[in-house]
Enzyme design. Sequence first.
Site, mmCIF file in Angstrom:
data_model
loop_
_atom_site.group_PDB
_atom_site.id
_atom_site.type_symbol
_atom_site.label_atom_id
_atom_site.label_comp_id
_atom_site.label_asym_id
_atom_site.label_seq_id
_atom_site.Cartn_x
_atom_site.Cartn_y
_atom_site.Cartn_z
ATOM 1 N N HIS A 67 73.531 18.206 39.292
ATOM 2 C CA HIS A 67 72.926 18.495 37.990
ATOM 3 C C HIS A 67 71.508 19.051 38.115
ATOM 4 C CE1 HIS A 67 76.162 15.778 36.156
ATOM 5 N NE2 HIS A 67 76.390 17.011 35.789
ATOM 6 N N ASP A 91 79.812 16.440 30.459
ATOM 7 C CA ASP A 91 79.292 15.118 30.849
ATOM 8 C C ASP A 91 77.822 14.957 30.492
ATOM 9 O OD1 ASP A 91 77.697 16.280 33.006
ATOM 10 O OD2 ASP A 91 79.546 16.405 34.164
ATOM 11 N N ASP A 111 81.200 22.841 25.168
ATOM 12 C CA ASP A 111 82.328 22.432 26.014
ATOM 13 C C ASP A 111 83.565 22.345 25.135
ATOM 14 O OD1 ASP A 111 84.231 20.737 27.561
ATOM 15 O OD2 ASP A 111 82.543 20.548 28.931
ATOM 16 N N ASP A 161 78.602 25.545 33.836
ATOM 17 C CA ASP A 161 78.915 24.290 34.529
ATOM 18 C C ASP A 161 80.398 24.022 34.327
ATOM 19 O OD1 ASP A 161 79.025 21.782 35.616
ATOM 20 O OD2 ASP A 161 77.910 20.804 33.989
ATOM 21 N N SER A 162 81.201 24.788 35.030
ATOM 22 C CA SER A 162 82.640 24.787 34.760
ATOM 23 C C SER A 162 83.410 24.027 35.822
ATOM 24 C CB SER A 162 83.146 26.231 34.741
ATOM 25 O OG SER A 162 83.033 26.775 36.032
ATOM 26 N N ASP A 164 86.884 24.037 38.369
ATOM 27 C CA ASP A 164 87.388 25.054 39.298
ATOM 28 C C ASP A 164 88.105 26.186 38.557
ATOM 29 O OD1 ASP A 164 86.451 23.355 41.260
ATOM 30 O OD2 ASP A 164 88.409 22.451 41.640
#
Lengths: 278, 278
Positions: A67, A91, A111, A161-162, A164
């Site tokens: 992060h 998250d 998200d 921030d994905s 895979d």
Amino acid sequence: MKLNTDKWFTEIYPEDGCALSLEVSEKLHQEQTEFQSLEVYQTTAFGKLMLLDGCIMLTDRDNFIYHEMMTHPALYSHPNPKRVLIIGGGDCGCLREVLKHQDVNHVHQVDLDEAVTRASEKYFPDLCESNNDSRAVLSFTDGVEFVENAEADSYDLIIIDSVDPVGQAARLYSEDFYRACFNALADDGIMIAQSESPLFHKSLIESMQSRMVNVGYKSVTSLFFPQCTYPSGWWSASMALKGNKATENRKVDIETKYYNNDIHQAAQAVPQFMRNFA
Amino acid sequence: MKLNTDKWFTEIYPEDGCALSLEVSEKLHQEQTEFQSLEVYQTTAFGKLMLLDGCIMLTDRDNFIYHEMMTHPALYSHPNPKRVLIIGGGDCGCLREVLKHQDVNHVHQVDLDEAVTRASEKYFPDLCESNNDSRAVLSFTDGVEFVENAEADSYDLIIIDSVDPVGQAARLYSEDFYRACFNALADDGIMIAQSESPLFHKSLIESMQSRMVNVGYKSVTSLFFPQCTYPSGWWSASMALKGNKATENRKVDIETKYYNNDIHQAAQAVPQFMRNFA
């Protein structure tokens, strides 16, 4: 030695013939969300563990590196980042790190899956401690559509921030998406995307960075960092600049556990075997 | 997911509640040497794998990082390294890297267990390709006694490529041993020791570096690097200078896969949580 499989969660990386196991003491949560399976375990040595579709998303013990490295290097490479967009990141760990920067005055986290954020609020309260910051907006919708509909010059920094590049998430690695981000960024804007393991996914990193250059980013920098619970224990982010040059040597003035000015430079050192393109 | 244990070798790190598994296709070698059990497997994605007492020593795929980082940063930190001693290192990977330096004119490798070197010659021929170099001497005897009996000013560089500090190997982490190395080094000599995982073994690293300072080394530098098949995927070496100052910016003039001038600097960047002592 054989694992007592009742006491261990194992994630197998089939293409790379290896697997990581964490010792667990209790399953705290399991649900099938609208988009994926979501589980939370108590581990014996890594604090809590969140899985999405059976893949390790984060643990209490080691998420700080990921992060911090997905946020601070890019923020400190921009002369004056005010408006930040996070795609994925449910998250809320990136959100928390971004909000440590007092000059940032707007962070929009987008998200797809609200359930991830709700589970994080319950089981990873540290990561969510800034969710009620007045500068933060949380939306639960499709990130690709969100960026495609964003106005030009809307953001100084876009953080991808994905998960895979599998299934729906593969769209977040496409040239079209990178172009949409390019258009939504200010002229000196920066886009940063998590870009998997240097040891396992070199060709993916190469493709991602080629796509970034193809859509007009002036330069792309690789950042390398350890990440114990991701495949190979070694991870990367790819940082694309829309403008000519990153700001250098801005003094780090926030509290961190991994990142600092030396790490900022060090993470950009390219191992010899990655030199052919990075 | 559960592992079919016939097809996977698993190493458990009990104190850190995690485990790494490698998919194996064939057991190539198993013996009980005079000192330890030694196994070699063919893996599906990591080439060959060597185990000592059930712990992963090395794989074909990722040993280059460890061996390069245990040798080149120290060699390029010394103004003119001619005489090198390797304690441990029976797989000969460090030896090969040291011998890439044309100015080095003598390398003595001292490992207790000849069987490790014989197995390495058979199953890891790449690592042993320089074993017959006229500058190399291989001895199979106790490294602690060897260093204690060495004359003062015998070496410019001592590399401690040891297994974990368990059983007999614990002596290689002692103040007495570091003092013996100090005495065997020239005034501008350097000692470097592998020092385990920053994430898992912070207090061990701290103890090792304190002992190095206690016996008279002027300074100790931590080096950090990824190492996929060691616990946590992140590793360290501790480099102690007998003299005042490391040589800086010597141009890397050998072939490497990981190390280069940028990595030389980057590896020395200390993560924030390690700053209290490093």
